[in-house]
Structure formats: structure tokens, C-alpha cells
Design an enzyme around this catalytic site. Structure first.
Site, PDB file in Angstrom:
ATOM      1  N   ASP A  60       0.845  -1.197   0.000  1.00  0.00           N
ATOM      2  CA  ASP A  60       0.000   0.000   0.000  1.00  0.00           C
ATOM      3  C   ASP A  60       0.883   1.250   0.000  1.00  0.00           C
ATOM      4  O   ASP A  60       1.721   1.436   0.873  1.00  0.00           O
ATOM      5  CB  ASP A  60      -0.901  -0.002   1.242  1.00  0.00           C
ATOM      6  CG  ASP A  60      -2.089   0.933   1.095  1.00  0.00           C
ATOM      7  OD1 ASP A  60      -1.899   2.071   0.625  1.00  0.00           O
ATOM      8  OD2 ASP A  60      -3.211   0.539   1.465  1.00  0.00           O
ATOM      9  N   SER A  83      -7.062   4.103  -1.612  1.00  0.00           N
ATOM     10  CA  SER A  83      -6.844   2.659  -1.530  1.00  0.00           C
ATOM     11  C   SER A  83      -8.086   1.870  -1.896  1.00  0.00           C
ATOM     12  O   SER A  83      -7.985   0.775  -2.457  1.00  0.00           O
ATOM     13  CB  SER A  83      -6.382   2.278  -0.113  1.00  0.00           C
ATOM     14  OG  SER A  83      -5.101   2.802   0.152  1.00  0.00           O
ATOM     15  N   HIS A 134      -9.846  -3.254   6.545  1.00  0.00           N
ATOM     16  CA  HIS A 134      -9.429  -1.975   5.979  1.00  0.00           C
ATOM     17  C   HIS A 134      -9.655  -2.006   4.476  1.00  0.00           C
ATOM     18  O   HIS A 134      -9.996  -3.043   3.902  1.00  0.00           O
ATOM     19  CB  HIS A 134      -7.962  -1.724   6.324  1.00  0.00           C
ATOM     20  CG  HIS A 134      -7.596  -0.278   6.446  1.00  0.00           C
ATOM     21  ND1 HIS A 134      -7.003   0.419   5.426  1.00  0.00           N
ATOM     22  CD2 HIS A 134      -7.749   0.609   7.471  1.00  0.00           C
ATOM     23  CE1 HIS A 134      -6.789   1.672   5.814  1.00  0.00           C
ATOM     24  NE2 HIS A 134      -7.231   1.804   7.057  1.00  0.00           N
ATOM     25  N   GLU A 158      -1.221  -7.774   2.196  1.00  0.00           N
ATOM     26  CA  GLU A 158      -1.002  -6.332   2.075  1.00  0.00           C
ATOM     27  C   GLU A 158       0.028  -5.840   3.082  1.00  0.00           C
ATOM     28  O   GLU A 158      -0.112  -6.053   4.288  1.00  0.00           O
ATOM     29  CB  GLU A 158      -2.303  -5.551   2.294  1.00  0.00           C
ATOM     30  CG  GLU A 158      -2.085  -4.050   2.064  1.00  0.00           C
ATOM     31  CD  GLU A 158      -3.240  -3.185   2.546  1.00  0.00           C
ATOM     32  OE1 GLU A 158      -3.434  -2.106   1.957  1.00  0.00           O
ATOM     33  OE2 GLU A 158      -3.918  -3.558   3.520  1.00  0.00           O
ATOM     34  N   ASP A 217       2.063   2.680   3.426  1.00  0.00           N
ATOM     35  CA  ASP A 217       1.226   3.841   3.134  1.00  0.00           C
ATOM     36  C   ASP A 217       1.119   4.770   4.341  1.00  0.00           C
ATOM     37  O   ASP A 217       1.229   5.993   4.210  1.00  0.00           O
ATOM     38  CB  ASP A 217      -0.162   3.353   2.714  1.00  0.00           C
ATOM     39  CG  ASP A 217      -1.171   4.472   2.585  1.00  0.00           C
ATOM     40  OD1 ASP A 217      -1.031   5.281   1.657  1.00  0.00           O
ATOM     41  OD2 ASP A 217      -2.103   4.534   3.413  1.00  0.00           O
ATOM     42  N   HIS A 240       2.125   8.696   4.471  1.00  0.00           N
ATOM     43  CA  HIS A 240       1.255   9.800   4.882  1.00  0.00           C
ATOM     44  C   HIS A 240       1.938  10.659   5.945  1.00  0.00           C
ATOM     45  O   HIS A 240       1.758  11.880   5.981  1.00  0.00           O
ATOM     46  CB  HIS A 240      -0.062   9.255   5.435  1.00  0.00           C
ATOM     47  CG  HIS A 240      -1.043   8.845   4.381  1.00  0.00           C
ATOM     48  ND1 HIS A 240      -1.643   9.741   3.521  1.00  0.00           N
ATOM     49  CD2 HIS A 240      -1.552   7.621   4.051  1.00  0.00           C
ATOM     50  CE1 HIS A 240      -2.468   9.099   2.711  1.00  0.00           C
ATOM     51  NE2 HIS A 240      -2.423   7.805   3.004  1.00  0.00           N
ATOM     52  N   HIS A 293      -1.212   2.511  -5.114  1.00  0.00           N
ATOM     53  CA  HIS A 293      -0.915   3.894  -5.471  1.00  0.00           C
ATOM     54  C   HIS A 293       0.410   4.261  -4.826  1.00  0.00           C
ATOM     55  O   HIS A 293       0.984   3.470  -4.072  1.00  0.00           O
ATOM     56  CB  HIS A 293      -2.012   4.843  -4.958  1.00  0.00           C
ATOM     57  CG  HIS A 293      -2.292   4.674  -3.496  1.00  0.00           C
ATOM     58  ND1 HIS A 293      -1.427   5.142  -2.508  1.00  0.00           N
ATOM     59  CD2 HIS A 293      -3.302   4.052  -2.829  1.00  0.00           C
ATOM     60  CE1 HIS A 293      -1.902   4.823  -1.323  1.00  0.00           C
ATOM     61  NE2 HIS A 293      -3.037   4.144  -1.481  1.00  0.00           N
ATOM     62  N   HIS A 348      -1.836  10.958  -1.353  1.00  0.00           N
ATOM     63  CA  HIS A 348      -1.436  10.089  -2.447  1.00  0.00           C
ATOM     64  C   HIS A 348      -1.034  10.921  -3.659  1.00  0.00           C
ATOM     65  O   HIS A 348      -1.329  12.121  -3.730  1.00  0.00           O
ATOM     66  CB  HIS A 348      -2.590   9.163  -2.852  1.00  0.00           C
ATOM     67  CG  HIS A 348      -3.058   8.273  -1.750  1.00  0.00           C
ATOM     68  ND1 HIS A 348      -4.190   7.476  -1.875  1.00  0.00           N
ATOM     69  CD2 HIS A 348      -2.581   8.037  -0.509  1.00  0.00           C
ATOM     70  CE1 HIS A 348      -4.369   6.788  -0.757  1.00  0.00           C
ATOM     71  NE2 HIS A 348      -3.402   7.117   0.088  1.00  0.00           N
TER      72      HIS A 348
END
Length: 444
Positions: free
Chosen positions: A42, A90, A141, A263, A268, A272, A311, A404
Site C-alpha cells: 500500500d 486505496s 481496511h 497487504e 502507506d 502519509h 498507489h 497520495h
């Protein structure tokens, strides 16, 4: 208890998605693997793979050489959602990767009219295969949810968890193995899904020791209230690898094969936060999980390993401020995520700040930096941003956003059918080819 009942239109979409396209290429028919391991990093743009290559070399004090990511890298993929943004979240990207259809940001395997779209795991269950999901986030999620559930909003996490139990294909639950976090969504005041899964014959674990003792599927392990702790903040080494190996152990040998989605969720989350040390730690755990998956393919040749990202997150740049340098070596001195360092710094007396900062990061505060820390010491957000800036400045790490980006992402493949994933493709093309494999392998 009410079961998940699809309206007629939804049923038609699910049925259509489960079928093999009439123009299935002969090459797909001939190379269809019985087992598919689908791994999603992710937020993992190609810049993260580059960063990990240099980070790993600096850590081992050796010449730069290809990592496990580089060894399996076969192509690139676009990720745009079905709206006007070009920048996917996502949920929309996972929907594309799970169904072969694009949708809007926030969508969990539903179309623009909120009608459910059939997923590859629902297709696999209809054809007699087993399914597994592994995630370092909550197992309900956005990314894992898109393979098992349908909802107009990824935020409806309790409803998504309910569907893991309520959606049936030929009377059977879709997931056979589920490992990750999210306990708060499965044991609630209004419903105890853990008890319901156990009543259906699922083995259950809520600790790492119990996870090791699981010996057959179906199996459920909820190892944290929400997401798992960041790798950088815990003593356990490679939690994603541990869960992946256990999932493969349980799924192996199923007579009709399996589909496993793994995952690396918190790559990710680190992106962030613009936290480079956090990101490299999560990339390392994901790399180890990939190594275990590759070893499984080597031992079970009728298996495809496919790896991509949903992404890119953060707009990571390996240099900043116009300086031609990226100091991957300094990342190794950072012992915790910036959030954790911030929490600890707020508990310190002023006289302790400089020494503890050096101990936790390997970096030295200048007099100017120390005064800046003192000025915001009681403001968690300001302090976190300041400390993060110090690390990024020292390592020459740049970021363009805390969200993203629309950047293309890498595609990696290994094993039976890997040649179908070379060059450039869109994310829905990955799903379509995998769903063709699932259909073709069931009819072989």
C-alpha cells in the site's frame, strides 16, 4: 440472522465478473496457475523500491545491488480511479485490483450506482478454491475489504466486517484464512463476529503464540485492536512475514488451489506521515514476506506470485533542497517512528531533550534546533512536524504531499504465468488476467 442478499442487478454483475471472457488467450489457458499469491504494498511507488535498494546497501555497508523487489520487477501500472481526480485512494484502487473494474474513491467493490461487483475471491470460492487475506492493518481496511465485501464507503468498517461472515458463495464463507488487526470491529456491543466464526469451525488466535499453533483452516487471527504496531516500534521482527508464512502453510495442499492476498498496509501510513525511517522498516518487512512467498513458489511451481501497489503515497524524493545527496545511512540511526519519538520527547525535561534525541535518532540537535524544540515542546502536532523535518533534512529526503499521488506503480511477478505481467498495464488489467487464471485453472 440476516444474510447478505444481493439485488438482481448486483447478482448479474457478480455472475458476469466470475466468468472467463470469451476471448481468453490460449497463452493464459496454458499457463494458468492453481495458486495465486497477490501481494500489495500500500502506497509503494517505484521510488520506495529505489529507496529500499540504497537503504539496504547502506545498512549492510556493501555495494549497491538488486533487492528482492528489483529481481522480480517486470512492469509498471497506472492507478487512476473512475472519477475526475486522477489520484486514487486505496479503496478505488483495491476495487480495480480485486474486480477488474474501476470505481470512485472510497468505493469497496461497488460501481458508481453502488451495485456490488464480483471479486476474484468470490469467483475463486465459486470454483472451489480457498481464499486468504493477510494485512498489517485491520483486515477489514480498504484493501482487504475490496476482495471480500461491498460498500459505498470504506469508512463503514463494522458493516464490512459483518459481510466477511454474511456473504456466502454456494452456502460457504468466502475467506478461509484471515490474519491481521481489527479486533474492535469483530467484537462489538452489537455483534460478536469472532464467536460466529468459531461456531462455523474457524480456529481463532488473538496472540502471536496462538497464531503459531493454528494448524488447519478455516482460521482467523486478530492480533491488534486496530492496525498492528509499526514495525519500527516493536521488538518482533517481520510480523508480516510471520503471518504470510502461516497463511501459506494452512492454504497449501488445498485440492483446487487458492488465492492469497497479502497487504503491506503500513508502508502507506508511513508515507502519509512523511516518515522515511518508518517507511523503510515497513518495506523491509514486506520484502521478507515476499521472500517467503517466492520460496513457496519455488517449492510449489503451480503458483504465481504477483506484487504491485495500489498507489504511491507522499511523493517521496531521494534528495531535497537542491542538494545532490541522499543519506540512507542516517536512516539506520532512527529507532522509532517520528510519532513515537514525539510522544517520548513530550515526557522529557528540557535538560534531557538533546541527549535523548541523539540516542533515539543518531542525530545531534543544533542550538537553533534545540530552541525550536523548546518553543513547541507542549504542542504534539507542531513538535512532530518539527522533528520529522529534522530527520528529512538530515537524510535529504523530500516529500511533495501527505496524501497520495497519481504516479504509476511497479508490477512484480514470479512463477507460473509471470510472463503475462510484463511492460505497462493498468491496474484493472492485473485483475482481469488473474481472474482469467482462476477460471482457467479450475477447468483444467
Amino acid at each position: 440472522m440476516n444474510r447478505f442478499v444481493l439485488p438482481l442487478a448486483a447478482t448479474l454483475i457478480l455472475a458476469a465478473c466470475a466468468q472467463t471472457p470469451s476471448s481468453t488467450p490460449p497463452a493464459v489457458e496454458q499457463t494458468a496457475p492453481s495458486n495465486i499469491i497477490f501481494m500489495i504494498g500500500d502506497g509503494m511507488g517505484s521510488n520506495y523500491l529505489t529507496a529500499y535498494r540504497y537503504f539496504l546497501a547502506e545498512g549492510k555497508h556493501q555495494q549497491i545491488k538488486p533487492t528482492i523487489y528489483d529481481q522480480l520487477w517486470t512492469g509498471m501500472s497506472s492507478t487512476w480511479p473512475d472519477d475526475q481526480t486522477l489520484v486514487t485512494d486505496s479503496a478505488a484502487s483495491a476495487t480495480a485490483l480485486a474486480t477488474g473494474f474501476k470505481s470512485f474513491n472510497g468505493a469497496i467493490s461497488v460501481d458508481q450506482q453502488h451495485v456490488p461487483i464480483g471479486t476474484m475471491m468470490q469467483q475463486a470460492k465459486r470454483l472451489g478454491k480457498a481464499n486468504g487475506i493477510v494485512a498489517s492493518s485491520q483486515i477489514n481496511h480498504a484493501t482487504p475489504a475490496a476482495f471480500l465485501a461491498h460498500n459505498k464507503s470504506r469508512r463503514n468498517m463494522d458493516a464490512i466486517a459483518d459481510q466477511y461472515f454474511d456473504i456466502r458463495i454456494n452456502g460457504q464463507l468466502v475467506p478461509d484464512v484471515m490474519f491481521g488487526g481489527g479486533l474492535t470491529h469483530f467484537i462489538r456491543d452489537d455483534r460478536n463476529l469472532v464467536s460466529e466464526f468459531q461456531a462455523e469451525g474457524y480456529q481463532y488466535a488473538d496472540s502471536w503464540q496462538q497464531l503459531k499453533q493454528l494448524n488447519q483452516m478455516p482460521a482467523l487471527a486478530l492480533l491488534a485492536e486496530n492496525g498492528l504496531p509499526y514495525v519500527l516500534n516493536q521488538e518482533m521482527e517481520s510480523p508480516l512475514q510471520i503471518m504470510t508464512e502461516k497463511a501459506l502453510e494452512l492454504l497449501a495442499g488445498h485440492p483446487h488451489g487458492f488465492v492469497l492476498m497479502v497487504e503491506g498496509s503500513q508502508i502507506d501510513w508511513c508515507g502519509h506521515a512523511n516518515d522515511i525511517a518508518c517507511a523503510m522498516a515497513e518495506m523491509h518487512d514486506f520484502a521478507r514476506a515476499i521472500q517467503s512467498a517466492k520460496a513457496f513458489v519455488d517449492a510449489n511451481p503451480d503458483t504465481l506470485l504477483i506484487i504491485t501497489a495500489d498507489h504511491e503515497t507522499g511523493g517521496l524524493a531521494l534528495a531535497a533542497d537542491g542538494i545532490y545527496e541522499w543519506r540512507a545511512d542516517l536512516i539506520y540511526g532512527v529507532q522509532f517512528t517520528v510519532r513515537e519519538i514525539t510522544r517520548r520527547m513530550m515526557e522529557l525535561e528540557q535538560a534531557e531533550l538533546a541527549d535523548q534525541w541523539r540516542h533515539w535518532t543518531g542525530l545531534t540537535l543544533s542550538d537553533e534546533q534545540r530552541m525550536a524544540v523548546l518553543a513547541v515542546h507542549d504542542d504534539k502536532t507542531e513538535l512532530r512536524n518539527l522533528l520529522n523535518g529534522f530527520i528529512n533534512q538530515a537524510t535529504r529526503t523530500g516529500w511533495t504531499t501527505t496524501g497520495h499521488t497519481a504516479a504509476d506503480v511497479p508490477v512484480l511477478a514470479y512463477g507460473k504465468g509471470a510472463e503475462q505481467f510484463t511492460g505497462f498495464m493498468d491496474n484493472i488489467d492485473i485483475a482481469k488476467r488473474l481472474m482469467q487464471f482462476i477460471q482457467s485453472s479450475a477447468s483444467q
